[in-house]
Design a protein around this motif. Structure first.
Motif, PDB file in Angstrom:
ATOM      1  N   GLN A  86       0.823  -1.210   0.000  1.00  0.00           N
ATOM      2  CA  GLN A  86       0.000   0.000   0.000  1.00  0.00           C
ATOM      3  C   GLN A  86       0.852   1.254   0.000  1.00  0.00           C
ATOM      4  OE1 GLN A  86      -2.969  -1.041  -1.261  1.00  0.00           O
ATOM      5  NE2 GLN A  86      -3.602   0.818  -0.242  1.00  0.00           N
ATOM      6  N   ASN A 144       1.697   6.564  -7.041  1.00  0.00           N
ATOM      7  CA  ASN A 144       0.677   7.481  -7.553  1.00  0.00           C
ATOM      8  C   ASN A 144       1.150   8.926  -7.533  1.00  0.00           C
ATOM      9  OD1 ASN A 144      -1.240   5.525  -8.158  1.00  0.00           O
ATOM     10  ND2 ASN A 144      -2.057   5.525  -6.091  1.00  0.00           N
ATOM     11  N   HIS A 203       0.876   4.065  -2.999  1.00  0.00           N
ATOM     12  CA  HIS A 203       0.634   5.485  -2.729  1.00  0.00           C
ATOM     13  C   HIS A 203       1.764   6.344  -3.298  1.00  0.00           C
ATOM     14  CE1 HIS A 203      -0.473   9.169  -0.704  1.00  0.00           C
ATOM     15  NE2 HIS A 203       0.733   9.218  -0.174  1.00  0.00           N
TER      16      HIS A 203
END
Length: 127
Positions: free
Chosen positions: A67, A74, A71
């Motif tokens: 995760q 992105n 993140h």
């Protein structure tokens, strides 16, 4: 003479050595310092626990590295080149400081983890 990775102190030495190399690298250092804006006072202890668990099976880490990397990806495109550099610096850090079965485990697991994260992030681009 080099010894094997035996305890938390050895893990801390390895992680600190590795991150000195990362920060000295223009591309990786930029990601950690300018993009992720890493808080080193919290990141390093987390990484100590992560690698202690990965190498010595202590159960000392709870978290979701996938995760966190999604993140970050992105925010700033993480490329295969970044993973290759990360791997090279981690392997060099292990090889410069340690030898033995746990050192080999560290290198194997680092490559495996890196490949899993890389595969997931680069597939995200194709979706």
């Amino acid at each position: 003479m080099k010894t094997d990775i035996r305890n938390r102190n050895d893990i801390e030495w390895l992680v600190n050595c590795f991150y000195r190399k990362v920060l000295a690298d223009d591309e990786l250092g930029y990601i950690f310092e300018k993009v992720a804006k890493v808080n080193w006072s919290t990141h390093l202890p987390t990484m100590y626990s992560f690698w202690e668990n990965i190498i010595l099976f202590t159960g000392s880490y709870e978290g979701n590295p996938m995760q966190l990397h999604k993140h970050l990806h992105n925010i700033e495109n993480i490329s295969e080149t970044h993973f290759d550099k990360w791997n090279a610096l981690f392997l060099a850090s292990v090889n410069e400081n340690f030898e033995g079965s746990n050192a080999e485990v560290a290198k194997l697991r680092a490559i495996n983890i890196s490949n899993i994260i890389k595969k997931n992030l680069l597939q995200q681009l194709d979706s």
